[in-house]
Design a protein around this motif. Structure first.
Motif, PDB file in Angstrom:
ATOM      1  N   TYR A  41       0.864  -1.188   0.000  1.00 18.47           N
ATOM      2  CA  TYR A  41       0.000   0.000   0.000  1.00 18.47           C
ATOM      3  C   TYR A  41       0.894   1.228   0.000  1.00 18.47           C
ATOM      4  N   ILE A  42       0.351   2.344  -0.452  1.00 19.28           N
ATOM      5  CA  ILE A  42       1.058   3.618  -0.359  1.00 19.28           C
ATOM      6  C   ILE A  42       0.891   4.139   1.055  1.00 19.28           C
ATOM      7  N   LEU A  43       1.999   4.429   1.708  1.00 21.12           N
ATOM      8  CA  LEU A  43       1.940   4.877   3.103  1.00 21.12           C
ATOM      9  C   LEU A  43       0.970   6.042   3.251  1.00 21.12           C
ATOM     10  N   ASN A  44      -0.004   5.871   4.127  1.00 21.83           N
ATOM     11  CA  ASN A  44      -1.023   6.900   4.337  1.00 21.83           C
ATOM     12  C   ASN A  44      -1.412   6.907   5.813  1.00 21.83           C
ATOM     13  N   ILE A  45      -0.614   7.616   6.606  1.00 19.89           N
ATOM     14  CA  ILE A  45      -0.933   7.767   8.031  1.00 19.89           C
ATOM     15  C   ILE A  45      -2.041   8.812   8.136  1.00 19.89           C
ATOM     16  N   LYS A  46      -3.221   8.367   8.529  1.00 20.87           N
ATOM     17  CA  LYS A  46      -4.393   9.235   8.475  1.00 20.87           C
ATOM     18  C   LYS A  46      -4.391  10.291   9.571  1.00 20.87           C
ATOM     19  N   ASP A  47      -3.748   9.993  10.681  1.00 21.00           N
ATOM     20  CA  ASP A  47      -3.689  10.972  11.770  1.00 21.00           C
ATOM     21  C   ASP A  47      -2.586  10.565  12.736  1.00 21.00           C
ATOM     22  N   SER A  48      -2.021  11.551  13.419  1.00 19.86           N
ATOM     23  CA  SER A  48      -1.004  11.318  14.447  1.00 19.86           C
ATOM     24  C   SER A  48      -1.288  12.228  15.627  1.00 19.86           C
ATOM     25  N   LYS A  49      -1.002  11.744  16.825  1.00 21.35           N
ATOM     26  CA  LYS A  49      -1.185  12.590  18.006  1.00 21.35           C
ATOM     27  C   LYS A  49      -0.273  12.116  19.123  1.00 21.35           C
ATOM     28  N   ILE A  50       0.117  13.058  19.979  1.00 19.89           N
ATOM     29  CA  ILE A  50       0.846  12.735  21.207  1.00 19.89           C
ATOM     30  C   ILE A  50      -0.198  12.607  22.316  1.00 19.89           C
ATOM     31  N   LEU A  51      -0.243  11.446  22.959  1.00 21.02           N
ATOM     32  CA  LEU A  51      -1.222  11.250  24.030  1.00 21.02           C
ATOM     33  C   LEU A  51      -0.893  12.151  25.218  1.00 21.02           C
ATOM     34  N   LYS A  52      -1.906  12.685  25.841  1.00 20.66           N
ATOM     35  CA  LYS A  52      -1.721  13.551  27.007  1.00 20.66           C
ATOM     36  C   LYS A  52      -1.075  12.770  28.143  1.00 20.66           C
ATOM     37  N   TYR A  93      -8.257   4.331  18.225  1.00 21.73           N
ATOM     38  CA  TYR A  93      -7.369   5.506  18.140  1.00 21.73           C
ATOM     39  C   TYR A  93      -7.987   6.716  18.845  1.00 21.73           C
ATOM     40  N   ASN A  94      -9.250   6.968  18.595  1.00 22.21           N
ATOM     41  CA  ASN A  94      -9.911   8.157  19.156  1.00 22.21           C
ATOM     42  C   ASN A  94     -10.043   8.086  20.671  1.00 22.21           C
ATOM     43  N   ASN A  95     -10.157   6.875  21.211  1.00 23.33           N
ATOM     44  CA  ASN A  95     -10.406   6.712  22.650  1.00 23.33           C
ATOM     45  C   ASN A  95      -9.166   6.354  23.462  1.00 23.33           C
ATOM     46  N   LEU A  96      -8.018   6.250  22.792  1.00 19.93           N
ATOM     47  CA  LEU A  96      -6.798   5.798  23.450  1.00 19.93           C
ATOM     48  C   LEU A  96      -6.296   6.823  24.469  1.00 19.93           C
ATOM     49  N   THR A  97      -5.873   6.344  25.638  1.00 21.38           N
ATOM     50  CA  THR A  97      -5.319   7.224  26.667  1.00 21.38           C
ATOM     51  C   THR A  97      -3.939   6.728  27.097  1.00 21.38           C
TER      52      THR A  97
END
Length: 336
Positions: free
Chosen positions: A48-59, A303-307
């Motif tokens: 697949y073509i690399l496609n990171i849809k979102d990135s975040k630093i967890l609080k 991903y959205n709920n990860l803490t």
């Protein structure tokens, strides 16, 4: 034919022992790695073509990095079933002698196709590739001192603070039982670049102010690369002989967060609960990147709920018991 592939030759004068965080003057190694990887991407060699849809630093204080990459789960090659720390190389299963010529990026050294850089067909990040050491010997995924030395040298050939290397051992989330290291550029400041470590025995420190407790060695503690590698390999090889699952991560390092200069290299070694069978690639599986604080997530809801607490509990669970079990035993070995 492979003779059309580039051959990368180097010596000690090409090593970059200090790199700056604020500038990205590519070394010749960075240049060939990025260019050949990008060409392979344009030629659609990857799954697949690399496609990171979102990135975040967890609080939270650990600065865990989470990245949403659902394509990796959907399109990656099915992992091999790993059942033992002494599982033999199996020529009938997928292995790196079966790579196509397009998957091989370039040769390290003399053009004999034994030490090569190849694509990782299911990339996690930019220029994610594999270093295949002594590929034609068909060695199982058990680290050799030679491969550790070579991968440290490859890291030092880079002029980028963000090039990292890692190793998943057998029963520690390795997907292919053929000796290999991963290389990739991770352009995020990570806590383990500068976290405080504790004295343990000569040349080896403990990582204990972190949910995944483990061992750490710093290049700055040694007179040369060979001594650094030799000491680290004593730790890894003891775990291999004891058949204890382990992961290894190599990163540039600095004294504190706001330092501009990366003037050190750290090797992190984790002993962990073994994982056997075929891994469930839809779950958050704590391989070496996760232990380092880099999490690849396939499910958007997860991903959205990860803490931070979720990751703390996960890392603690797979490392704490094994670390406590081996800590005093390993110290006796290292002090001899």
């Amino acid at each position: 034919m492979f003779s059309n592939k580039q051959i990368f030759v180097y010596d000690i004068k090409d090593f970059n022992f200090i790199v700056k965080s604020c500038e990205e003057n590519e070394s010749s190694f960075d240049n060939i790695l990025r260019q050949t990887w990008k060409q392979a991407e344009q030629n659609k060699i990857f799954r697949y073509i690399l496609n990171i849809k979102d990135s975040k630093i967890l609080k939270g204080k650990y600065k865990f990095l989470a990245q949403l990459n659902p394509d990796r789960t959907q399109y990656r090659r099915a992992p091999e079933s790993i059942t033992s720390m002494v599982q033999s190389f199996n020529s009938t299963r997928f292995n790196f002698t079966k790579l196509t010529q397009q998957e091989i990026l370039f040769d390290i050294g003399n053009g004999d196709t034994n030490d090569i850089i190849a694509i990782n067909s299911s990339p996690l990040e930019q220029s994610h590739c594999l270093f295949l050491a002594e590929r034609l010997k068909c060695l199982p995924q058990i680290m050799t001192e030679y491969s550790l030395c070579k991968v440290i040298e490859l890291c030092l050939l880079s002029n980028s603070w963000s090039l990292r290397a890692f190793f998943n051992g057998l029963c520690a989330l390795s997907s292919v039982n053929h000796l290999h290291w991963h290389l990739y550029y991770l352009k995020y400041e990570m806590l383990l670049e500068y976290i405080d470590i504790c004295n343990y025995v000569s040349g080896v420190h403990l990582l204990i102010e972190y949910p995944a407790k483990g061992f750490c060695l710093k290049l700055s503690d040694f007179k040369n690369i060979e001594d650094f590698v030799s000491r680290a390999f004593v730790v890894v090889n003891y775990l291999q002989l004891r058949q204890m699952a382990h992961n290894v991560y190599i990163t540039r390092a600095k004294s504190k967060s706001n330092d501009e200069l990366y003037n050190d290299v750290r090797i992190y070694i984790w002993v962990r609960k073994p994982f056997t069978g075929v891994k469930n690639i839809t779950a958050i599986l704590p391989g070496v990147c996760e232990l380092f604080g880099h999490l690849t997530i396939s499910d958007e809801t997860v991903y959205n709920n990860l803490t931070q607490d979720d990751i703390i509990n996960l890392l603690y669970d797979i490392t704490e018991e094994c670390f406590l079990l081996i800590k005093d035993e390993l110290k006796n070995i290292l002090e001899k």
